[in-house]
Design a protein around this motif. Structure first.
Motif, PDB file in Angstrom:
ATOM      1  N   ALA A 116      -6.926  26.811  18.385  1.00 61.66           N
ATOM      2  CA  ALA A 116      -8.223  26.980  17.722  1.00 61.66           C
ATOM      3  C   ALA A 116      -8.037  27.703  16.403  1.00 61.66           C
ATOM      4  CB  ALA A 116      -9.172  27.787  18.615  1.00 61.66           C
ATOM      5  N   THR A 118     -10.305  28.756  12.377  1.00 60.79           N
ATOM      6  CA  THR A 118     -11.386  28.614  11.392  1.00 60.79           C
ATOM      7  C   THR A 118     -10.758  28.144  10.096  1.00 60.79           C
ATOM      8  OG1 THR A 118     -12.698  30.391  12.339  1.00 60.79           O
ATOM      9  CG2 THR A 118     -13.115  29.867  10.037  1.00 60.79           C
ATOM     10  N   TYR A 141     -13.122  25.240  13.694  1.00 65.47           N
ATOM     11  CA  TYR A 141     -14.442  25.705  13.254  1.00 65.47           C
ATOM     12  C   TYR A 141     -14.481  25.783  11.727  1.00 65.47           C
ATOM     13  CZ  TYR A 141     -15.457  27.184  18.051  1.00 65.47           C
ATOM     14  OH  TYR A 141     -15.686  27.217  19.409  1.00 65.47           O
ATOM     15  N   THR A 171     -17.412  33.225  10.739  1.00 66.94           N
ATOM     16  CA  THR A 171     -16.952  32.092  11.560  1.00 66.94           C
ATOM     17  C   THR A 171     -15.630  32.425  12.249  1.00 66.94           C
ATOM     18  OG1 THR A 171     -18.092  30.541  10.103  1.00 66.94           O
ATOM     19  CG2 THR A 171     -16.418  29.614  11.556  1.00 66.94           C
ATOM     20  N   THR A 175     -14.928  32.192  16.241  1.00 69.60           N
ATOM     21  CA  THR A 175     -13.805  31.421  16.796  1.00 69.60           C
ATOM     22  C   THR A 175     -12.974  32.291  17.742  1.00 69.60           C
ATOM     23  OG1 THR A 175     -13.722  30.237  14.678  1.00 69.60           O
ATOM     24  CG2 THR A 175     -11.878  29.908  16.178  1.00 69.60           C
ATOM     25  N   GLN A 188      -4.751  31.518  13.272  1.00 66.50           N
ATOM     26  CA  GLN A 188      -5.566  31.865  12.116  1.00 66.50           C
ATOM     27  C   GLN A 188      -4.706  32.383  10.968  1.00 66.50           C
ATOM     28  OE1 GLN A 188      -8.845  31.066  12.248  1.00 66.50           O
ATOM     29  NE2 GLN A 188      -8.603  31.368  10.050  1.00 66.50           N
TER      30      GLN A 188
END
Length: 400
Positions: A116, A118, A141, A171, A175, A188
């Motif tokens: 995952a 952003t 995201y 955001t 996330t 990230q």
């Protein structure tokens, strides 16, 4: 040559203490590049010498590294995402990074994980690309206002894409919350307390492009650059690349200039203060990839020590850079550069036309012997916006 004045605030760094960095250096870059070479379709992106523009500016060389040619992803970002994902999988499955490759990992058919992140666009595309290449899942995201084209680039790679109604930094927090709840792995490109390993890998991955550039300069028989202009969002690319250059050429040997949009100039403000300053609010700038209000704390010490000048500029500077790169002087190579790829060139072009050109050249120590390196970090990643700027004159220069 017509004259016009674009807004560029320049701050000299009062906290300059040029020094090598223990984490972001040539060794780390070479390790990442060894891995990048194993990726299908890897080749160094071109380095173009714009000799006629250099003459117009009054310097010896202007060299542009064209990251629109990076795989088929139109931006540099995947260098960081792929290297971090490779390192993460080696950590989870206890594999040796020195011999790791995506192809070999796929054949092992391990149960898939969910990655995952952003993104403003390019980083998420890189993570989605890596997930697809590895047979993993990805959930990406994006902040409020993200363009349909940028969303489609991500969903086309098989990832799930969620556009929020918040700015970039909020955001990221959302996330992280979802990833914790669902057992996903967050990849990230910014860091916070307790989340430093993955962003460090991402930044080290970016340095592959600096290693390529130095090799290409040597092949051209060119002398080392005297200046490097680096654009910044959170400062991850800038720190990863500058760390390499400082290590390779020696601390203080080249003048580093950091360029940011004035509506998201967190590093410019941090540079003035000598400590991290966050910028909140809408962060409305055409430089979507640079619309970040909170500096990456991992890169900040290196930038504080080694950046000579911080520049905060209006959107028209980036738009000018896009036009100048795409429509060069006769004999120079045309380069398609997006909003976040072109601010460095925009600063140089704005100086050419500026009524105080001479003073600006002196301020940045640009002389007839200067050799300036710029990284065009993306191509037309938002094709509609690219056309609006380059064809339709969005954020144009009005002559009265």
């Amino acid at each position: 040559m017509s004259q016009f004045e674009l807004r560029m605030q320049i701050a000299d760094n009062a906290h300059l203490q040029p020094q090598r960095d223990p984490v972001f250096n040539a060794d780390a870059a070479r390790q990442a590049r060894r891995f990048h070479r194993t990726l299908n379709g890897y080749q160094p992106t071109p380095l173009h010498s714009l000799d006629n523009f250099a003459r117009a500016l009054g310097v010896d060389k202007v060299l542009v590294k064209d990251e629109s040619q990076r795989f088929n992803l139109n931006a540099f970002k995947m260098l960081g995402g792929t290297w971090a994902v490779a390192q993460l999988l080696c950590k989870i499955w206890q594999l040796d990074i020195a011999t790791f490759s995506f192809a070999a990992f796929r054949q092992q058919q391990r149960p898939p994980l969910t990655l995952a992140t952003t993104t403003d666009g390019n980083h998420g595309r890189g993570v989605a690309w890596a997930a697809k290449a590895l047979g993993q899942h990805a959930v990406i995201y994006m902040p409020k206002g993200s363009s349909a084209a940028r969303v489609k680039h991500i969903t086309d790679l098989g990832a799930e894409c969620i556009v929020t109604d918040m700015n970039y930094d909020d955001t990221v927090r959302l996330t992280l919350r979802h990833a914790r709840q669902k057992g996903w792995h967050m990849v990230q490109d910014t860091a916070w307390e307790g989340y430093e390993e993955i962003p460090t890998w991402i930044m080290q991955g970016y340095a592959t492009l600096a290693d390529e550039a130095v090799e290409q300069l040597d092949e051209l028989g060119a002398a080392p650059p005297t200046h490097v202009l680096l654009q910044a969002g959170v400062g991850a690319m800038a720190a990863g690349v500058l760390g390499y250059l400082v290590d390779h050429y020696g601390p203080g040997s080249l003048r580093a200039v950091l360029v940011e949009p004035e509506r998201a100039d967190c590093l410019y403000r941090s540079g003035v203060q000598g400590e991290i300053v966050n910028v909140g609010g809408e962060l409305n700038t055409i430089m979507a990839g640079l619309a970040c209000g909170e500096p990456n704390p991992l890169g900040w010490p290196l930038l504080r020590n080694n950046v000579h000048h911080f520049i905060s500029c209006e959107d028209r500077v980036a738009a000018l850079g896009m036009r100048v790169l795409g429509n060069p002087l006769k004999g120079d190579r045309a380069i398609v550069s997006g909003e976040s790829g072109a601010p460095g060139m925009g600063v140089l072009a704005a100086i050419v036309h500026h009524p105080q050109r001479h003073q600006l050249m002196q301020r940045l120590r640009l002389t007839s012997d200067s050799r300036v390196l710029i990284i065009s970090t993306e191509g037309d990643t938002d094709p509609q916006h690219y056309r609006e700027v380059v064809w339709e004159g969005k954020d144009g220069i009005s002559h009265h």
